[in-house]
Scaffold this active site. Structure first.
Site, short mmCIF file in Angstrom:
data_model
loop_
_atom_site.label_atom_id
_atom_site.label_comp_id
_atom_site.label_asym_id
_atom_site.label_seq_id
_atom_site.Cartn_x
_atom_site.Cartn_y
_atom_site.Cartn_z
N HIS A 46 -7.87 -38.51 26.14
CA HIS A 46 -9.11 -37.84 25.74
C HIS A 46 -8.76 -36.51 25.07
CE1 HIS A 46 -11.98 -40.41 27.86
NE2 HIS A 46 -11.16 -40.42 28.89
N CYS A 50 -9.74 -44.67 25.88
CA CYS A 50 -9.86 -44.90 27.32
C CYS A 50 -10.54 -46.25 27.60
CB CYS A 50 -10.59 -43.73 27.98
SG CYS A 50 -10.32 -43.65 29.77
#
Length: 459
Positions: A399, A302
């Site tokens: 994630h 991310c």
């Protein structure tokens, strides 16, 4: 047989989760939903504050980011937040038989009492009983409980139905005289004393773990290092690695010596440009370059993925002051932070070997560039991330990547671990919740708590 749901009016945390209805809530409420056998929903945590500085935070209302506010501005905004909190609670009450509400911080924060929506102010608004819980492992448990009670108003004191003492070590007989004194002094019952459960794994609400995970006997270890960024987010990504018996995992904090590693992972961040500056100041850029020269592997997750590119642009001031920052220039791409946050649960396969992946995306950045022509993950809806041409760097927005056993095995093998055998993280998490539930059932006055919920005792 009881339909029960969790509720936290306001949470402040950088660990969050994507809900079934496509919003964002604190990770703790997602774990509580799992314990209830439910898909997480935005109504379970209608206000989420994600700090991006010491004095400000991104405000997320019923799952959607509405902007950044400093503490004073948010205090003025609380009347709008209060409406959302009560609206979400009303919907949950109509759908479930019991709602278990978690406060935020201390109920006796005098400076935050006005317009309170997170603790006793909420309890007063919806007329629910309150149990005060204190952590004896921190010390001063009786002072905590008596002091808290003393600082509440008369009506709030009357609302407190009893006490629970948490994380007790030792012989309960040595505590009994204190429990008797507490009940005599306050006229309120102690509803139970929960023991300290060594080795219990529950995903952290926000703070980095204070204790190193223990994961069985020593074997050949893969060394994995993660910089503990000042605004690190969703560090629960690394729980499967912390608990992995074949991994020597370490967070490296400010001014700590950066150890040699086989795999370096750049984590998510709520303030990517500021955390990138921190990496530079801490000497991580030089360390990463040396790490790659010697054949080490690098993963960016991310915000960490965004750092791998040539530049990060924030023209709208989404995370900080408007502007841009030079990235680590390890992948040929650039990222622009946009107003609309990407929130979705995803599934797919690693591009390298087809290992199954499930996870979620939470990011404002949109990344573009030639590096994306070699995606890291092929999701059902789109390709994601990038792998460097020399196969040393892996970047993704997904994630929860290491929670998928096949994907975890594949990535650890890529990083140099022979015969990777990842535990079933989902089974471990369920077992931990069951263990906690067993302790609660054994040590708390469950019939008394059921009566507080206004229900008949279930045999």
């Amino acid at each position: 047989g009881v339909r029960v749901a969790p509720f936290k009016p306001q949470n402040m945390a950088l660990n969050s989760a994507v809900t079934h209805d496509g919003g964002e809530i604190g990770r703790a409420q997602a774990v509580q939903a799992q314990a209830c056998g439910l898909a997480p929903h935005t109504d379970m945590n209608p206000v989420l504050l994600k700090p991006n500085s010491d004095v400000g935070a991104q405000v997320i209302l019923q799952g959607r980011a509405i902007g950044n506010m400093d503490a004073v501005a948010y205090h003025d905004y609380k009347h709008c937040a209060r409406f959302a909190v009560l609206e979400s609670h009303t919907r949950l009450v109509s759908a479930y038989e019991a709602i278990i509400v978690e406060g935020a911080g201390s109920p006796a924060e005098i400076n935050l009492r006005a317009h309170d929506i997170a603790n006793m102010g909420f309890a007063e608004a919806v007329d629910c009983p309150v149990i005060l819980i204190a952590d004896i492992d921190r010390g001063g448990v009786f002072a905590h409980l008596i002091g808290t009670l003393a600082l509440l108003s008369k009506t709030e004191q009357a609302r407190v139905a009893g006490f629970v003492i948490n994380r007790f070590r030792g012989d309960i007989a040595l505590l009994q005289s204190g429990l008797d004194w507490l009940e005599e002094r306050t006229g309120k019952p102690v509803l139970g004393v929960l023991p300290y459960l060594h080795g219990l794994h529950l995903e952290a609400e926000d703070a980095l773990p204070r204790e190193r995970a223990t994961a069985g006997p020593l074997t050949t270890k893969l060394r994995v290092t993660v910089p503990a960024l000042p605004r690190i987010s969703n560090h629960t990504d690394f729980d499967p690695l912390r608990l992995h018996p074949q991994v020597n995992f370490r967070f490296v904090g400010p001014d700590e010596e950066i150890p040699p590693a086989d795999l370096v992972i750049l984590p998510g961040s709520k303030s990517v440009r500021a955390d990138l500056d921190w990496l530079h100041a801490q000497g991580w850029e030089t360390t990463i370059q040396r790490h790659l020269r010697y054949g080490g592997k690098l993963v960016g997750l991310c915000g960490g993925f965004q750092m791998l590119g040539r530049a990060i642009h924030d023209p709208h001031g989404i995370e900080s002051e408007p502007g841009g920052s030079q990235g680590l220039s390890l992948l040929d791409m650039e990222t622009t932070l946009e107003r609309e946050k990407q929130l979705r649960n995803v599934r797919g396969k690693l591009a390298s070997d087809g290992a199954a992946v499930t996870g979620y995306e939470i990011h404002a950045g949109v990344t573009r560039g030639p590096a994306l022509a070699r995606p890291a993950v092929r999701l059902e809806s789109h390709d994601d991330g990038a792998i460097s041409s020399d196969n040393q760097i892996f970047g993704t927005y997904v994630h929860g990547l290491f929670e998928s056993r096949d994907a975890c095995d594949s990535l650890l093998a890529w990083a140099g671990l022979e015969a990777a055998q990842s535990p079933d993280y989902h089974a471990l998490r369920e077992a931990s919740i069951d263990r906690l539930a067993d302790a609660v059932e054994a040590h708390l006055d469950i019939p008394g708590i059921i009566r507080l919920l206004g229900m008949n005792i279930i045999e």
